[in-house]
Write a protein that holds these residues in place. Structure first.
Motif, short mmCIF file in Angstrom:
data_model
loop_
_atom_site.label_atom_id
_atom_site.label_comp_id
_atom_site.label_asym_id
_atom_site.label_seq_id
_atom_site.Cartn_x
_atom_site.Cartn_y
_atom_site.Cartn_z
N ASP A 198 0.26 -79.03 7.98
CA ASP A 198 -0.65 -80.11 7.64
C ASP A 198 -2.07 -79.88 8.14
OD1 ASP A 198 1.14 -81.59 6.20
OD2 ASP A 198 1.69 -82.92 7.85
N ALA A 236 -3.64 -77.04 5.97
CA ALA A 236 -3.28 -76.93 4.56
C ALA A 236 -4.49 -76.98 3.64
CB ALA A 236 -2.28 -78.02 4.20
N ALA A 277 -0.93 -72.80 4.56
CA ALA A 277 -0.94 -73.92 3.62
C ALA A 277 0.27 -74.83 3.78
CB ALA A 277 -0.99 -73.39 2.19
N GLU A 278 1.29 -74.38 4.50
CA GLU A 278 2.48 -75.19 4.72
C GLU A 278 2.38 -76.06 5.96
OE1 GLU A 278 4.72 -75.33 2.37
OE2 GLU A 278 3.51 -73.84 1.28
N ARG A 325 -3.48 -83.62 -2.24
CA ARG A 325 -3.53 -84.00 -0.83
C ARG A 325 -4.77 -84.84 -0.52
NH1 ARG A 325 -0.40 -81.16 2.96
NH2 ARG A 325 -1.96 -81.82 4.50
#
Length: 279
Positions: A118, A121, A115-116, A151
């Motif tokens: 891009d 994520a 999830a960290e 996001r």
């Protein structure tokens, strides 16, 4: 009592998870390394094979964001498989964690790392939201869904699942708003319309509106293939109309005959729903 409550909270998700597992041989040697091949194994209901393949990779390759995501997804689906094989007897025995396993905890750690990054994520945050929702940890699930929607405000599965979660948390007006936003973006999506039907029927008790959404779902399901909840929605619609005949009409799609048509095997459709992460 808690098992009954937990089953209600999970709604159709538990029922929807009857695994479709092809009776193949091992088949691992057939697949070259690569995310698409491992995704193919997941789609065929073989999460344990995906985990085995990932464990054979060099540590650097195994720790890539793509493979962390794959491991997390496979750990989640393998945990579902274990509960299914146990006929859900142990589900929700731990009141603080309804749905768990040592493998799933490893999967959560992998998803949190994915999830960290891009590129992975959004998928990782979606799975984390689903997992914590099914563990009964609604506040944590909400955090992941909100991160996902910050996001990507139009994320289809994020909007639908977030709306369902809010309903399960008792935040009904907010759930209505989120699902109606999903409806505006995806007006003919069966999962969106189905969850609005359940919301108006079971939670808001606005039966006239429930009939409208239920009838829209009937129309969509008859136009699209592979919508296996149609009999359940029709049954509930009939119950409503028996109680409230003033909402009935010959113009309802429910009242129109439907010619026989192809339906996919139910077990295959349920596995696809689990892969799509929508309740």
């Amino acid at each position: 009592m808690i098992k009954v409550f937990a089953a209600v909270v999970l709604g159709s998700a538990v029922v929807a998870f009857l695994l479709f597992v092809f009776q193949y041989g091992d088949g691992i040697g057939f697949f070259a390394r690569g995310g698409k091949d491992l995704e193919s194994l997941l789609e065929r209901g073989r999460p344990k094979h995906v985990i085995s393949r990932l464990e054979t990779l060099p540590s650097q390759e195994r720790g890539s964001a793509e493979n962390l995501l794959l491991f997390g997804k496979a750990a989640y689906l393998a945990t579902w498989q274990a509960y299914e094989e146990d006929s859900w007897r142990t589900y929700a025995e731990d009141l603080d964690d309804w749905f768990s396993s040592p493998l799933l905890l490893e999967g959560i750690q992998a998803l949190q790392r994915a999830a960290e990054v891009d590129e992975t994520a959004e998928s990782a945050l979606l799975y984390l939201g689903v997992i914590f929702m099914e563990r009964g940890m609604f506040d944590s699930s909400r955090v992941y869904y909100e991160r996902l929607l910050r996001r990507n405000t139009s994320h289809y599965q994020g909007l639908v699942n977030y709306g369902v979660l809010l309903s399960r948390m008792g935040k009904n007006e907010r759930a209505r708003a989120v699902l109606q936003e999903a409806e505006q973006r995806y007006p003919d999506d069966p999962a969106v319309i189905k969850n609005l039907f359940w919301l108006y029927l079971y939670t808001l008790h606005e039966y006239e509106t429930a009939v409208e959404y239920g009838d829209r779902y009937v129309r969509i399901a008859r136009e699209q293939r592979g919508v296996h909840d149609l009999p359940k929605v029709i049954q509930e619609m009939r119950h409503i109309l028996e109680r409230f005949p003033e909402y009935d009409s010959d113009t309802l799609y429910l009242r129109q005959s439907e010619p026989p048509r192809f339906q996919p095997r139910e077990s295959m459709q349920r596995w696809r729903e689990r892969m799509e992460r929508t309740p």
